[in-house]
Design an enzyme around this catalytic site. Structure first.
Site, PDB file in Angstrom:
ATOM      1  N   SER A   1       4.626  -1.810   4.031  1.00 34.24           N
ATOM      2  CA  SER A   1       4.900  -3.027   4.223  1.00 34.24           C
ATOM      3  C   SER A   1       4.889  -3.563   3.168  1.00 34.24           C
ATOM      4  O   SER A   1       5.033  -3.823   2.509  1.00 34.24           O
ATOM      5  CB  SER A   1       3.759  -3.020   5.873  1.00 34.24           C
ATOM      6  OG  SER A   1       3.375  -2.339   6.565  1.00 34.24           O
TER       7      SER A   1
ATOM      8  N   GLU B   1      -9.421  -1.368   6.246  1.00 39.66           N
ATOM      9  CA  GLU B   1      -7.834  -1.057   7.113  1.00 39.66           C
ATOM     10  C   GLU B   1      -8.819  -1.686   8.614  1.00 39.66           C
ATOM     11  O   GLU B   1      -8.295  -1.902   9.431  1.00 39.66           O
ATOM     12  CB  GLU B   1      -7.052  -0.297   6.981  1.00 39.66           C
ATOM     13  CG  GLU B   1      -6.131  -1.241   7.548  1.00 39.66           C
ATOM     14  CD  GLU B   1      -4.692   0.100   7.160  1.00 39.66           C
ATOM     15  OE1 GLU B   1      -5.347   1.531   7.386  1.00 39.66           O
ATOM     16  OE2 GLU B   1      -3.820  -0.330   7.225  1.00 39.66           O
TER      17      GLU B   1
ATOM     18  N   GLN C   1       0.931  -1.162  -0.213  1.00 39.76           N
ATOM     19  CA  GLN C   1       0.188  -0.350   0.287  1.00 39.76           C
ATOM     20  C   GLN C   1       0.796   1.153   0.151  1.00 39.76           C
ATOM     21  O   GLN C   1       1.746   1.403   0.552  1.00 39.76           O
ATOM     22  CB  GLN C   1      -0.450  -0.165   1.206  1.00 39.76           C
ATOM     23  CG  GLN C   1      -1.795   0.689   1.437  1.00 39.76           C
ATOM     24  CD  GLN C   1      -1.573   1.238   2.331  1.00 39.76           C
ATOM     25  OE1 GLN C   1      -0.674   2.485   2.773  1.00 39.76           O
ATOM     26  NE2 GLN C   1      -1.986   1.787   4.135  1.00 39.76           N
TER      27      GLN C   1
ATOM     28  N   GLU D   1      -5.214   8.532  17.665  1.00 35.32           N
ATOM     29  CA  GLU D   1      -5.495  10.296  17.992  1.00 35.32           C
ATOM     30  C   GLU D   1      -6.436  10.912  16.734  1.00 35.32           C
ATOM     31  O   GLU D   1      -7.567  11.533  16.958  1.00 35.32           O
ATOM     32  CB  GLU D   1      -3.806  11.069  17.833  1.00 35.32           C
ATOM     33  CG  GLU D   1      -3.463  11.671  19.476  1.00 35.32           C
ATOM     34  CD  GLU D   1      -3.107  10.259  19.772  1.00 35.32           C
ATOM     35  OE1 GLU D   1      -2.002   9.712  18.568  1.00 35.32           O
ATOM     36  OE2 GLU D   1      -1.952   9.632  20.706  1.00 35.32           O
TER      37      GLU D   1
ATOM     38  N   SER E   1       1.416   6.454   1.983  1.00 36.93           N
ATOM     39  CA  SER E   1       1.811   7.788   3.038  1.00 36.93           C
ATOM     40  C   SER E   1       3.013   8.183   2.617  1.00 36.93           C
ATOM     41  O   SER E   1       3.983   7.033   1.854  1.00 36.93           O
ATOM     42  CB  SER E   1       1.995   7.285   5.049  1.00 36.93           C
ATOM     43  OG  SER E   1       0.804   7.094   5.308  1.00 36.93           O
TER      44      SER E   1
END
Lengths: 387, 347
Positions: A143, A226, A108, A357, A111
């Site tokens: 990953s 996810e 994936q 968060e 980010s």
């Protein structure tokens, strides 16, 4: 289709295919028989039936060759539902079968160094060149990129509109020229993550998933899949991270103290009520009344895993660590390694797949209906955002 | 076994919630607490019209023959309203003590014509059922005291467990003492050669355990009210030119609280679906603490107004903190889990 009928299906399938023969051929045949993920449509590894019947299939096929849910996790949990929701017929037929059998591993590419929780600020550019796209940029925390054949990729295709609107989603060919995967060694010593550098990578337009400019909406589907980590809730009492802690506790009565006992009992209770919530959530899903509880499961497990793994290190009073050798891991194996590894790796549980968060913000705003904080980036074209 | 609510339970909940909204809003509870907290008119309607008093009592004895899971739903609603009615003390605790005896008194309790209380300290637990009691029986007469008895002040009959037997008594001295929970007063009960009728055998620890299983649902209701009321308040209340609830510092606390309440709901449902000692201990050690935490958060997030007598949040804090102690503290229940869950202590 009911439980008895699906059992008949599985029995018929087993009568025709020998589980002790070639593993891959068996898995391919299982996919073609619609017994891969039964809730998917026919022809795409499923039968278009209720999702809970999958449990019946798994029970009936226990003891036959299995897919590797660890190394295939991103393909199964994120790429597949996104391709199913947004892919063309051709894309679905091309990608889903080898994804499920594990012939092709997925990663994936979301980010970036400057875009984590604020994913929509991402800067990796995709520029159209007739029926191809040219991609330049850098991704991080990828990953398993080192053994992936395909990646799901979000890019910026229009810098002149506000950040959420100018993105486009692709399937990235990880073998294409210009894709460079570099290991990112992490605190455990190993490298399950990577940095991925994309330099002049050419992707044909038929690798685009969804419309141009619709990348955020497509990415939301991926992220929701996810986070609804229902599979993460242990089904068995004492399962999950509390398991190895209890094993250690039973094995070492000489290390027990009153303080640790009190703390372990409190953690045991928290693990048990979290497990019960997971059980209740599964019941709601089966009854077709999904509650918002799913939003909280990952948050609870992150906290529990961290508390339990930290407890275990303290309990065992072992100043050693099993192995700092730098290595490229196949997948995350919490239980195959020592408590030190579990403790360090669990630190990532509250960061990966949405930080705790961000998940609290999502619960507060979408479940509890609390107002969002004032936004300074609204309606500002991406190129004009301060960075 | 299911952890979900049935349609019948949803209907029962709607009926109870509707009545309580009409007759027992927090303002009405606030008004009563300093004089006579118990609302016996409301109790008559709950018992007579909705039939809650006889839920646990079999039909042949005049009750509704319902299950613990329906009782749990009623308790959630009564907890949400901190309703000052003797449902938990009479229709749950006392009734469960009486059920195995099949005594005729059950019929009167079912109709709400009479109210009973179990003469056991609210500070006793399934692990120490005698705590707070010094009652003895001699020649059919009771003597001794029990402290911290809930529901005794409005009870027509006291059910007194002594040495494995249950006695019914009507002439004891009941002295109400100031209690932390204003909506569920406790009293010291004194027997001085009080005449008593033996009604049958009594497994007191078992009765208290069944009570504990259901108290978790009342605590869930208390926590839910605190969360809902606080959410409404922080959406309305403005500081620094925006709703207080838009600040991340507040949102994160409420998200965590919501997650605690979600887990309390699963724990409460599990305790009624499978009232094993282990499920019950889990539910009580979790839910008691969640109710207290929810009430404390509610008070804090209401700011100064949460500290006033006029705002009902204190009723909930007092109920939550008292219920945390009632029938075993979270620590007592966790301690029991050491053997129930196979987590033995130091040798």
């Amino acid at each position: 289709m009911n439980e008895a009928e699906i059992k008949e299906r599985v029995a018929a399938f087993l009568a025709e295919h020998d589980p002790s023969g070639d593993r891959l051929e068996f898995l391919r045949a299982r996919f073609d028989a619609g017994l891969a993920w039964v809730w998917f449509p026919e022809g795409l590894g499923g039968l278009g039936v209720a999702r809970e019947l999958q449990q019946v299939v798994e029970r009936e096929l226990a003891g036959t060759p299995q897919i590797n849910t660890g190394v295939q996790g991103i393909g199964l949990g994120m790429a597949a539902p996104t391709i199913l929701a947004f892919g063309t017929e051709e894309q679905k037929r091309r990608f889903l079968r080898p994804l499920w059998t594990g012939e092709e591993i997925w990663c994936q590419l979301f980010s970036e160094p400057g875009a984590g929780s604020d994913l929509a600020t991402l800067a990796t550019r995709a520029v159209r060149d007739s029926d191809e796209w040219v991609v330049d940029g850098q991704k991080v925390w990828t990953s398993g990129a080192h053994h992936s054949r395909w990646g799901i990729l979000v890019t910026r295709t229009d810098p002149d509109v506000p950040k959420h609107r100018g993105m486009t989603y692709f399937v990235c060919d990880m073998h294409a020229p210009g894709v460079e995967v570099r290991p990112l060694r992490q605190i455990t010593g190993e490298a399950e993550f990577n940095e991925v550098f994309l330099t002049g990578v050419r992707l044909s337009d038929d690798l685009r998933l969804g419309e141009v400019g619709d990348g955020w909406r497509v990415a939301q589907t991926t992220l929701m899949n996810e986070r609804v980590a229902i599979g993460g809730a242990p089904v068995r009492r004492g399962g999950g991270m509390v398991g190895p802690v209890l094993d250690a506790w039973h094995a070492h009565p000489e290390l027990r103290t009153h303080d640790l006992h009190q703390r372990l009992l409190a953690l045991w209770v928290e693990a048990e009520v979290t497990r019960l919530s997971g059980a209740r959530l599964r019941e709601q899903l089966v009854a077709g009344q999904p509650g918002p509880e799913g939003s909280g499961m990952k948050l609870s497990f992150a906290k529990l895993n961290q508390a339990l793994s930290g407890f275990e290190v303290e309990f065992e009073r072992d100043l050693g660590y099993d192995d700092w050798t730098f290595r490229r891991s196949e997948d995350v194996d919490f239980y195959g390694r020592g408590p030190g590894y579990r403790y360090l790796r669990a630190k990532g549980n509250s960061i990966e797949g949405g930080t705790s968060e961000i998940l609290r913000n999502i619960i507060a705003e979408r479940v509890l209906g609390l107002p969002s904080e004032p936004r300074v980036d609204k309606d500002v074209p991406w190129k004009d955002l301060p960075r | 076994m299911t952890l979900l609510y049935s349609e019948v339970e949803d209907e029962l909940r709607a009926a109870v919630r509707g009545l309580l909204a009409d007759r027992c809003p927090p303002a009405a509870v606030l008004k009563r607490i300093e004089s006579d907290p118990h609302d016996l008119d409301l109790w008559k309607t709950l018992a007579g019209e909705i039939g809650v008093a006889g839920l646990l009592i079999p039909e042949e004895l005049g009750g509704a023959g319902a299950s613990a899971s329906e009782v749990a739903v009623v308790l959630e609603e009564l907890g949400r309203a901190v309703a000052p009615v003797p449902f938990f003390t009479s229709s749950v605790l006392a009734t469960q003590a009486l059920l195995p005896t099949g005594d005729a008194l059950l019929g009167e309790l079912a109709e709400g014509r009479k109210t009973a209380a179990l003469a056991v300290s609210f500070a006793a637990s399934p692990y120490r059922p005698q705590r707070g009691s010094s009652v003895r029986i001699e020649d059919g007469r009771l003597s001794g005291t029990v402290t911290g008895v809930a529901g005794a002040d409005v009870a027509d009959v006291l059910l007194v467990p002594v040495d494995g037997d249950l006695y019914a008594a009507e002439g004891a001295a009941v002295e109400v003492v100031p209690s932390l929970d204003l909506t569920r007063p406790v009293a010291t009960v004194t027997f001085e050669g009080t005449e008593a009728r033996r009604v049958g055998a009594c497994d007191l620890a078992g009765v208290l355990r069944s009570g504990v299983a259901l108290l978790a649902s009342e605590q869930l209701g208390v926590a839910e009210w605190c969360l809902d009321t606080t959410l409404a308040y922080v959406k309305e209340r403005h500081q620094f030119a925006r709703p207080v609830g838009s600040f991340q510092a507040i949102k994160h606390r409420l998200a965590d609280l919501w997650l605690d309440v979600v887990r309390a709901r699963a724990a409460a449902r599990n305790a009624v679906a499978d009232p094993s000692p282990l499920s019950v201990a889990v539910a009580q050690s979790w839910n008691a603490a969640v109710a207290v935490h929810a009430a404390e958060e509610a008070l804090q997030l209401h700011g100064g107004i949460g500290m006033t007598w006029e705002h009902p949040v204190h009723l909930y804090l007092k109920r939550a903190k008292s219920a945390e102690i009632a029938l075993g503290t979270p620590g007592d229940h966790r301690e029991a889990l050491a053997s129930l869950a196979g987590v033995p202590g130091p040798e």
